[in-house]
Design a protein around this motif. Sequence first.
Motif, PDB file in Angstrom:
ATOM      1  N   GLY A  59       3.422  63.296 -52.899  1.00 28.29           N
ATOM      2  CA  GLY A  59       2.282  63.051 -52.218  1.00 28.29           C
ATOM      3  C   GLY A  59       1.361  62.336 -53.155  1.00 28.29           C
ATOM      4  N   ASP A  60       1.111  62.646 -54.097  1.00 31.13           N
ATOM      5  CA  ASP A  60       0.092  62.482 -55.127  1.00 31.13           C
ATOM      6  C   ASP A  60       0.584  61.132 -55.634  1.00 31.13           C
ATOM      7  OD1 ASP A  60      -1.722  64.437 -54.477  1.00 31.13           O
ATOM      8  OD2 ASP A  60      -1.087  65.723 -56.270  1.00 31.13           O
ATOM      9  N   THR A  61       2.099  61.009 -56.065  1.00 32.17           N
ATOM     10  CA  THR A  61       2.318  59.753 -56.703  1.00 32.17           C
ATOM     11  C   THR A  61       3.124  58.843 -56.443  1.00 32.17           C
ATOM     12  OG1 THR A  61       4.175  61.332 -57.508  1.00 32.17           O
ATOM     13  CG2 THR A  61       2.268  61.451 -58.855  1.00 32.17           C
ATOM     14  N   MET A  62       3.869  59.203 -55.401  1.00 27.70           N
ATOM     15  CA  MET A  62       4.984  58.333 -54.917  1.00 27.70           C
ATOM     16  C   MET A  62       4.281  56.792 -54.488  1.00 27.70           C
ATOM     17  SD  MET A  62       7.992  58.598 -52.166  1.00 27.70           S
ATOM     18  CE  MET A  62       6.780  58.433 -50.671  1.00 27.70           C
ATOM     19  N   LEU A  63       3.211  56.988 -53.704  1.00 34.46           N
ATOM     20  CA  LEU A  63       2.702  55.894 -53.086  1.00 34.46           C
ATOM     21  C   LEU A  63       2.010  54.902 -54.205  1.00 34.46           C
ATOM     22  CD1 LEU A  63       0.731  56.961 -49.831  1.00 34.46           C
ATOM     23  CD2 LEU A  63       3.106  55.790 -50.013  1.00 34.46           C
ATOM     24  N   THR A  64       1.239  55.610 -55.249  1.00 31.65           N
ATOM     25  CA  THR A  64       0.701  55.039 -56.252  1.00 31.65           C
ATOM     26  C   THR A  64       1.778  54.309 -57.047  1.00 31.65           C
ATOM     27  OG1 THR A  64      -1.166  56.426 -56.406  1.00 31.65           O
ATOM     28  CG2 THR A  64      -0.682  55.305 -58.359  1.00 31.65           C
ATOM     29  N   GLY A  66       5.058  53.815 -56.725  1.00 30.02           N
ATOM     30  CA  GLY A  66       5.768  52.855 -55.990  1.00 30.02           C
ATOM     31  C   GLY A  66       5.254  51.383 -55.798  1.00 30.02           C
ATOM     32  N   LEU A  67       3.890  51.665 -55.332  1.00 29.93           N
ATOM     33  CA  LEU A  67       3.387  50.412 -55.031  1.00 29.93           C
ATOM     34  C   LEU A  67       2.843  49.781 -56.450  1.00 29.93           C
ATOM     35  CD1 LEU A  67       0.990  51.346 -52.117  1.00 29.93           C
ATOM     36  CD2 LEU A  67       2.787  49.791 -51.837  1.00 29.93           C
ATOM     37  N   PRO A 265      -3.826  54.544 -52.917  1.00 31.46           N
ATOM     38  CA  PRO A 265      -2.750  53.984 -52.192  1.00 31.46           C
ATOM     39  C   PRO A 265      -3.218  52.664 -51.561  1.00 31.46           C
ATOM     40  CG  PRO A 265      -2.787  56.162 -51.904  1.00 31.46           C
ATOM     41  CD  PRO A 265      -4.020  55.816 -52.694  1.00 31.46           C
ATOM     42  N   ILE A 266      -4.253  52.775 -50.924  1.00 30.62           N
ATOM     43  CA  ILE A 266      -4.838  51.625 -49.959  1.00 30.62           C
ATOM     44  C   ILE A 266      -4.969  50.300 -51.005  1.00 30.62           C
ATOM     45  CG2 ILE A 266      -6.356  50.637 -48.334  1.00 30.62           C
ATOM     46  CD1 ILE A 266      -4.367  52.591 -47.130  1.00 30.62           C
ATOM     47  N   LEU A 269      -1.974  48.933 -52.149  1.00 32.64           N
ATOM     48  CA  LEU A 269      -1.166  48.246 -51.008  1.00 32.64           C
ATOM     49  C   LEU A 269      -1.673  46.923 -50.773  1.00 32.64           C
ATOM     50  CD1 LEU A 269       1.021  48.189 -48.536  1.00 32.64           C
ATOM     51  CD2 LEU A 269      -0.769  49.417 -47.266  1.00 32.64           C
ATOM     52  N   CYS A 294      10.420  43.236 -55.366  1.00 30.80           N
ATOM     53  CA  CYS A 294       9.826  44.576 -54.876  1.00 30.80           C
ATOM     54  C   CYS A 294      11.005  45.605 -54.902  1.00 30.80           C
ATOM     55  CB  CYS A 294       9.151  44.608 -53.229  1.00 30.80           C
ATOM     56  SG  CYS A 294       7.539  43.554 -53.361  1.00 30.80           S
TER      57      CYS A 294
END
Length: 445
Positions: A59-64, A66-67, A265-266, A269, A294
């Motif tokens: 939750g802390d790292t995947m979005l950061t 990955g994006l 994350p935002i 994105l 991507c």
Amino acid sequence: MPLLVVGISVMVLLLLMTRLRLNGFAALLLVAVSVALVQGIPVAEIPEVLSTGIGDQIGDTMLTIGLGAMVGRVMGDSGAAQRIADRLLARFGPRWVQIAMVVAAILIGVTMFYEVAFVIIVPIAFTLVRVTGANLLWVGLPMSIALSTMHSFLPPHPGPTAVAATFHASVGLTLFYGLFIAVPAGALIALLWPRLPFVRRMDPALPKGLVSDRVFSEAEMPGMAWSLSVALFPVVLIAGAAVVELAVSGESPLLHFVAFVGSAPIALLLTLLLAMWAFGPRIGRSLAEVAESCRSAAQAMAMILLVISAGGAFKQVLIDGGISDYIKDLTDGWSISPIVLAWLIAAILRIALGSATVAVVTASGVVLPLLAGSGVHPEILVLAVSCGSIAFSHVNDPGFWMFKEYFNLSVIDAIKARTTYTTTLAVLGLGGVLAIESVLDALNL
């Protein structure tokens, strides 16, 4: 003895990954389950503990991550990363490329989390390595060291900010004092460590899928203004939100909106959307080509994210197994300087649990009763705890696995490089904290 369990589990993990060549994800989960059994966590609860650790970490790292990887690959495949790398080389020259990486990391890392700043800057480091033929650690290690220092020592990063709230310390003064420690210590170790013989003997290859292999001509690359604007766009959003949060109090829809767009994350994105247009249709590349960039980045990130998530499971088992409570009881009543005690407790917790955030929060709770009668400035104790929390990053730290995977190192080489530099930074930080407290006492401040 809980600390003995931690030590044995680390040795078993190293054995599984170095001698038996077991995959890092499987090895971490296997050791995590074994430690859970030894520490007496009920068998029925072990899957939930593992899931909690994996979920919290992902939750802390995947979005950061990955994006960030997608943004980096889009910039790399369009030539934007090479444009920035070429400009850095033109301004600093190959001889001073490490200075360029340290300056960029310090400026960006003051307000941005380690993971976010890392995934933003690392494509530039990869491109510099490919263009110059330099050793990957020669270029990338100074960046990582400078970012680690900023993240661990200074607010508004989560660890120091949480401790400042516990001690009712001034965030502004903590940042002001901390800069006198973090900047010289981070720059010194960042420039020294790649020159050490045991580091220079390491020569990892660039990780596949995270960097473009193509060399662009001058005409093929996008302009410097667009390249730099996209690279700095998330920095502006995240840093701007941090500044507004520190400067403005109260509740308002505007503050909520600023916090929303300034969340990592935002911000990433929005940066990815900007990059897909700026380095896609705007310069004649199709959206299909951008989408392929991507996809390649996401594919390359899969194993990195799995290993990092398993590191989170290992960390959670250690926490739920009562290691932190044992250390709190062990250190209760130690008769030493509050500054040294604060640093030492944070360092022990960091070694045992891996999580710097857990280390600082737990250490601050232990040290808080000593603050009232100690005469020590609360901002100094914040820095003491924060400096201790960076020490001895190793296999129970998910950040260790991110460092290892991005720099394509073996477990042993990652320990040699990262564990040593984080521990040295912690010791230098303690020295700096003691020195600043002495100066403040001498000036009766």
